[in-house]
Design an enzyme around this catalytic site. Structure first.
Site, PDB file in Angstrom:
ATOM      1  N   THR A   1     -17.830  42.574  42.260  1.00  0.00           N
ATOM      2  CA  THR A   1     -17.318  41.814  43.407  1.00  0.00           C
ATOM      3  C   THR A   1     -17.153  40.335  43.066  1.00  0.00           C
ATOM      4  O   THR A   1     -17.840  39.810  42.182  1.00  0.00           O
ATOM      5  CB  THR A   1     -18.316  41.961  44.583  1.00  0.00           C
ATOM      6  N   ASP A   2     -16.276  39.665  43.816  1.00  0.00           N
ATOM      7  CA  ASP A   2     -16.137  38.212  43.650  1.00  0.00           C
ATOM      8  C   ASP A   2     -17.345  37.469  44.210  1.00  0.00           C
ATOM      9  O   ASP A   2     -17.530  36.278  43.959  1.00  0.00           O
ATOM     10  CB  ASP A   2     -14.846  37.699  44.311  1.00  0.00           C
ATOM     11  N   GLU A   3     -18.195  38.194  44.987  1.00  0.00           N
ATOM     12  CA  GLU A   3     -19.350  37.526  45.598  1.00  0.00           C
ATOM     13  C   GLU A   3     -20.372  37.057  44.567  1.00  0.00           C
ATOM     14  O   GLU A   3     -21.246  36.257  44.879  1.00  0.00           O
ATOM     15  CB  GLU A   3     -20.025  38.450  46.619  1.00  0.00           C
TER      16      GLU A   3
ATOM     17  N   SER B   1     -27.754  41.390  43.729  1.00  0.00           N
ATOM     18  CA  SER B   1     -27.953  42.694  43.062  1.00  0.00           C
ATOM     19  C   SER B   1     -26.716  43.055  42.239  1.00  0.00           C
ATOM     20  O   SER B   1     -26.830  43.629  41.155  1.00  0.00           O
ATOM     21  CB  SER B   1     -28.287  43.787  44.082  1.00  0.00           C
ATOM     22  N   LYS B   2     -25.531  42.707  42.746  1.00  0.00           N
ATOM     23  CA  LYS B   2     -24.312  42.997  41.972  1.00  0.00           C
ATOM     24  C   LYS B   2     -24.256  42.089  40.736  1.00  0.00           C
ATOM     25  O   LYS B   2     -23.860  42.521  39.642  1.00  0.00           O
ATOM     26  CB  LYS B   2     -23.059  42.804  42.833  1.00  0.00           C
TER      27      LYS B   2
ATOM     28  N   TYR C   1     -27.272  41.307  48.501  1.00  0.00           N
ATOM     29  CA  TYR C   1     -26.216  42.179  47.961  1.00  0.00           C
ATOM     30  C   TYR C   1     -25.572  41.550  46.725  1.00  0.00           C
ATOM     31  O   TYR C   1     -25.502  42.179  45.656  1.00  0.00           O
ATOM     32  CB  TYR C   1     -25.140  42.446  49.031  1.00  0.00           C
TER      33      TYR C   1
HETATM   34  P1  NAD Z   1     -18.964  52.049  50.066  1.00  0.00           P
HETATM   35  O1  NAD Z   1     -20.242  51.571  50.667  1.00  0.00           O
HETATM   36  O2  NAD Z   1     -17.852  52.427  50.970  1.00  0.00           O
HETATM   37  O3  NAD Z   1     -19.246  53.316  49.137  1.00  0.00           O
HETATM   38  C1  NAD Z   1     -20.320  53.368  48.237  1.00  0.00           C
HETATM   39  C2  NAD Z   1     -20.451  54.813  47.748  1.00  0.00           C
HETATM   40  O4  NAD Z   1     -21.547  54.857  46.817  1.00  0.00           O
HETATM   41  C3  NAD Z   1     -20.771  55.814  48.862  1.00  0.00           C
HETATM   42  O5  NAD Z   1     -19.956  56.973  48.721  1.00  0.00           O
HETATM   43  C4  NAD Z   1     -22.236  56.152  48.639  1.00  0.00           C
HETATM   44  O6  NAD Z   1     -22.589  57.471  49.062  1.00  0.00           O
HETATM   45  C5  NAD Z   1     -22.358  55.989  47.125  1.00  0.00           C
HETATM   46  N1  NAD Z   1     -23.737  55.692  46.706  1.00  0.00           N
HETATM   47  C6  NAD Z   1     -24.575  54.750  47.206  1.00  0.00           C
HETATM   48  N2  NAD Z   1     -25.756  54.804  46.571  1.00  0.00           N
HETATM   49  C7  NAD Z   1     -25.660  55.771  45.630  1.00  0.00           C
HETATM   50  C8  NAD Z   1     -26.545  56.265  44.646  1.00  0.00           C
HETATM   51  N3  NAD Z   1     -27.792  55.795  44.509  1.00  0.00           N
HETATM   52  N4  NAD Z   1     -26.112  57.250  43.830  1.00  0.00           N
HETATM   53  C9  NAD Z   1     -24.852  57.756  43.951  1.00  0.00           C
HETATM   54  N5  NAD Z   1     -23.984  57.332  44.891  1.00  0.00           N
HETATM   55  C10 NAD Z   1     -24.373  56.345  45.710  1.00  0.00           C
HETATM   56  O7  NAD Z   1     -18.529  50.920  49.050  1.00  0.00           O
HETATM   57  P2  NAD Z   1     -17.067  50.392  48.677  1.00  0.00           P
HETATM   58  O8  NAD Z   1     -16.663  49.367  49.652  1.00  0.00           O
HETATM   59  O9  NAD Z   1     -16.190  51.549  48.418  1.00  0.00           O
HETATM   60  O10 NAD Z   1     -17.382  49.637  47.302  1.00  0.00           O
HETATM   61  C11 NAD Z   1     -17.357  50.352  46.065  1.00  0.00           C
HETATM   62  C12 NAD Z   1     -17.729  49.410  44.941  1.00  0.00           C
HETATM   63  O11 NAD Z   1     -16.822  48.318  44.898  1.00  0.00           O
HETATM   64  C13 NAD Z   1     -19.117  48.772  45.105  1.00  0.00           C
HETATM   65  O12 NAD Z   1     -19.710  48.708  43.839  1.00  0.00           O
HETATM   66  C14 NAD Z   1     -18.840  47.385  45.647  1.00  0.00           C
HETATM   67  O13 NAD Z   1     -19.839  46.478  45.246  1.00  0.00           O
HETATM   68  C15 NAD Z   1     -17.516  47.078  44.981  1.00  0.00           C
HETATM   69  N6  NAD Z   1     -16.628  46.155  45.719  1.00  0.00           N
HETATM   70  C16 NAD Z   1     -16.331  46.391  47.043  1.00  0.00           C
HETATM   71  C17 NAD Z   1     -15.439  45.541  47.688  1.00  0.00           C
HETATM   72  C18 NAD Z   1     -15.052  45.764  49.132  1.00  0.00           C
HETATM   73  O14 NAD Z   1     -14.353  44.924  49.713  1.00  0.00           O
HETATM   74  N7  NAD Z   1     -15.422  46.866  49.764  1.00  0.00           N
HETATM   75  C19 NAD Z   1     -14.863  44.467  46.996  1.00  0.00           C
HETATM   76  C20 NAD Z   1     -15.207  44.259  45.655  1.00  0.00           C
HETATM   77  C21 NAD Z   1     -16.078  45.124  45.018  1.00  0.00           C
HETATM   78  O1  DAU Z   2     -15.712  39.902  48.625  1.00  0.00           O
HETATM   79  C1  DAU Z   2     -15.958  41.234  48.315  1.00  0.00           C
HETATM   80  C2  DAU Z   2     -16.978  41.822  49.270  1.00  0.00           C
HETATM   81  O2  DAU Z   2     -16.320  42.009  50.523  1.00  0.00           O
HETATM   82  C3  DAU Z   2     -17.559  43.137  48.770  1.00  0.00           C
HETATM   83  O3  DAU Z   2     -18.257  42.912  47.571  1.00  0.00           O
HETATM   84  C4  DAU Z   2     -18.501  43.753  49.826  1.00  0.00           C
HETATM   85  O4  DAU Z   2     -18.943  45.017  49.377  1.00  0.00           O
HETATM   86  C5  DAU Z   2     -17.706  43.925  51.109  1.00  0.00           C
HETATM   87  O5  DAU Z   2     -18.556  44.420  52.133  1.00  0.00           O
HETATM   88  C6  DAU Z   2     -17.101  42.589  51.551  1.00  0.00           C
HETATM   89  O6  DAU Z   2     -18.151  41.665  51.948  1.00  0.00           O
HETATM   90  P1  DAU Z   2     -17.997  40.715  53.220  1.00  0.00           P
HETATM   91  O7  DAU Z   2     -19.331  40.319  53.686  1.00  0.00           O
HETATM   92  O8  DAU Z   2     -17.019  39.631  52.939  1.00  0.00           O
HETATM   93  O9  DAU Z   2     -17.286  41.755  54.268  1.00  0.00           O
HETATM   94  P2  DAU Z   2     -17.502  41.964  55.827  1.00  0.00           P
HETATM   95  O10 DAU Z   2     -16.392  42.827  56.311  1.00  0.00           O
HETATM   96  O11 DAU Z   2     -18.895  42.358  56.172  1.00  0.00           O
HETATM   97  O12 DAU Z   2     -17.264  40.497  56.422  1.00  0.00           O
HETATM   98  C7  DAU Z   2     -16.049  39.806  56.232  1.00  0.00           C
HETATM   99  C8  DAU Z   2     -16.192  38.447  56.878  1.00  0.00           C
HETATM  100  O13 DAU Z   2     -16.251  38.604  58.313  1.00  0.00           O
HETATM  101  C9  DAU Z   2     -17.470  37.719  56.501  1.00  0.00           C
HETATM  102  O14 DAU Z   2     -17.194  36.331  56.401  1.00  0.00           O
HETATM  103  C10 DAU Z   2     -18.423  37.986  57.664  1.00  0.00           C
HETATM  104  C11 DAU Z   2     -17.485  38.105  58.842  1.00  0.00           C
HETATM  105  N1  DAU Z   2     -17.885  39.031  59.910  1.00  0.00           N
HETATM  106  C12 DAU Z   2     -18.263  40.306  59.554  1.00  0.00           C
HETATM  107  C13 DAU Z   2     -18.607  41.225  60.517  1.00  0.00           C
HETATM  108  C14 DAU Z   2     -19.054  42.622  60.134  1.00  0.00           C
HETATM  109  C15 DAU Z   2     -17.799  38.659  61.241  1.00  0.00           C
HETATM  110  O15 DAU Z   2     -17.426  37.495  61.557  1.00  0.00           O
HETATM  111  N2  DAU Z   2     -18.125  39.570  62.202  1.00  0.00           N
HETATM  112  C16 DAU Z   2     -18.546  40.843  61.897  1.00  0.00           C
HETATM  113  O16 DAU Z   2     -18.856  41.624  62.816  1.00  0.00           O
END
Ligand code: NAD
Ligand code: DAU
Length: 356
Positions: free
Chosen positions: A133-135, A163-164, A160
């Protein structure tokens, strides 16, 4: 290729698997623990394809992983399994440390064990692709024009992102120390179909449809760089098949939006698409509610995706306007998927799938 994908039942993992099954000839093994975020229904469209295989497993279970590696003989691993929600990591971080750090360590060890058994030629072609992630870079100033590049120093803010970041460091160490051919990608915020409704965009759509409050943290001025999930899936495929071992790529949509504007855009789309409201409001914007800020809330994320464009010729195809409209329409047309998740019906559905 045989591609082992962890976390394939999640939001991004399922988009990657749908893409690989529909657009390529590769064989896929989906290894997923099926936590609350894992949803096999997101893969219903490809589940019967003979090139798709699923195993419910925890990435912390190294012996099980070794067995899966030996049976499936992967040419590449795409590691997406993680605990992914920042707010959950703030209220309870233990699972994030366990899966994101310990799980990545166990997966690296299982990969190394298997990789050591390969011929020299297969070893050089093998890839361990860590999806991050960019985080990990922390945040940027709201008023500046600076972007995250692949050499921006790590400064994670939340449990989060810490940990990443830890898992990224482990992956790089396994490259440098053991020669395991790894690649890391760091992507910005994804959005699109099958997104679990705890994240901002699906939560806003679903709350609005039920006439519930639309929670905006703090003043809503925080900025995220949104990327349509299918653009991310294409980028990951290009990276896993083309990138050199040891490389890192940032992936983003050049699409910075303030949270409050995203919420207002969703409301405008819903005002157009679902004009008949039954909650005594004239616009969904009336449901917007500012609530106390997320602790340690990152101010702005923005990705410089020059390197992946230059080296691998990847650019996003979806604009935010068209992607957001598609996403809202998807949630409106897939109430069954949504209801099953919201009512816990999903667990019953899964049990039935296993029985049949
Ligand atoms: P998600 O939470 O939708 O899915 C995570 C998946 O991992 C689920 O299917 C869950 O069952 C599985 N999982 C969790 N713990 C596990 C374990 N111990 N063993 C096996 N499987 C397990 O997440 P996502 O949004 O699809 O993100 C996927 C990856 O991309 C993550 O590594 C996240 O950090 C990264 N990422 C997400 C975003 C985003 O915007 N969602 C952006 C950048 C990077
Ligand atoms: O940048 C990549 C990340 O984006 C991934 O690594 C994470 O897995 C993914 O969950 C996401 O993280 P964010 O915290 O940015 O996503 P989220 O949708 O939770 O929140 C987006 C923005 O909106 C953040 O600034 C918090 C805000 N927010 C979120 C929720 C859930 C609100 O204002 N209200 C809300 O109810």
């Amino acid at each position: 290729m045989n591609i082992l994908i962890t976390g394939g039942a999640g939001f991004i993992g399922s988009a990657v698997i749908r893409y690989l099954i529909n657009e390529t000839k590769h064989n896929i093994l989906n290894v997923d623990k099926l936590t609350y975020a894992g949803n096999l229904e997101s893969l219903a469209a490809v589940a019967n394809n003979p090139r798709y295989h699923f195993c419910q497993a925890d990435i912390c279970d190294k012996n099980h992983l070794i067995q899966l590696f030996n049976n499936f003989q992967p040419d590449a691993v795409m590691h997406l399994a993680a605990e992914s929600h920042v707010d959950r990591s703030i209220s309870s971080s233990a699972e994030f440390i366990q899966t994101n750090i310990v799980g990545t360590f166990q997966l690296l060890e299982a990969s190394r064990h298997y990789w050591n058994s390969l011929s020299k030629e297969k070893q050089s072609l093998f890839r361990f692709h860590h999806i991050s992630t960019d985080e990990v870079y922390g945040d940027l100033n709201n008023s500046a024009t600076e972007l995250f590049t692949e050499v921006t120093p790590y400064a994670p803010s939340s449990p989060y992102s810490a940990s990443k970041a830890s898992s990224d460091h482990l992956v790089r160490a396994w490259y440098r120390t053991y020669g395991l051919p790894v690649i890391i990608t760091n992507c910005s915020n994804n959005y699109g179909p099958y997104h679990f409704p705890e994240k901002l965009i699906p939560l806003t759509i679903l709350n609005a449809m039920q006439g519930k409050k639309l929670p905006v943290y703090g003043n809503g001025e925080q900025i995220r760089d949104w990327l349509y999930v299918e653009d991310h899936a294409r980028a990951l495929y290009v990276v896993v098949t083309k990138a050199k071992a040891g490389e890192t790529y940032n992936i983003g949509g050049h699409n910075e939006q303030k949270n409050i504007d995203v919420v207002k855009d969703i409301c405008s789309l819903l005002d157009e698409l679902v004009p008949n409201k039954t909650f005594g409001i004239t616009s969904y914007k009336e449901l917007i509610t500012f609530i106390p800020d997320r602790p340690g809330h990152d101010v702005r994320y923005a990705i410089d995706a020059t390197k992946i464009k230059r080296d691998l010729n990847w650019v996003p195809q979806e604009s935010f306007q068209s992607g957001l409209r598609k996403t809202v329409l998807w949630y409106l047309n897939n109430q069954e998927w949504v209801n099953r998740i919201l009512t816990g019906e999903y667990q019953k559905w899964i049990q039935k799938q296993y029985q049949s």
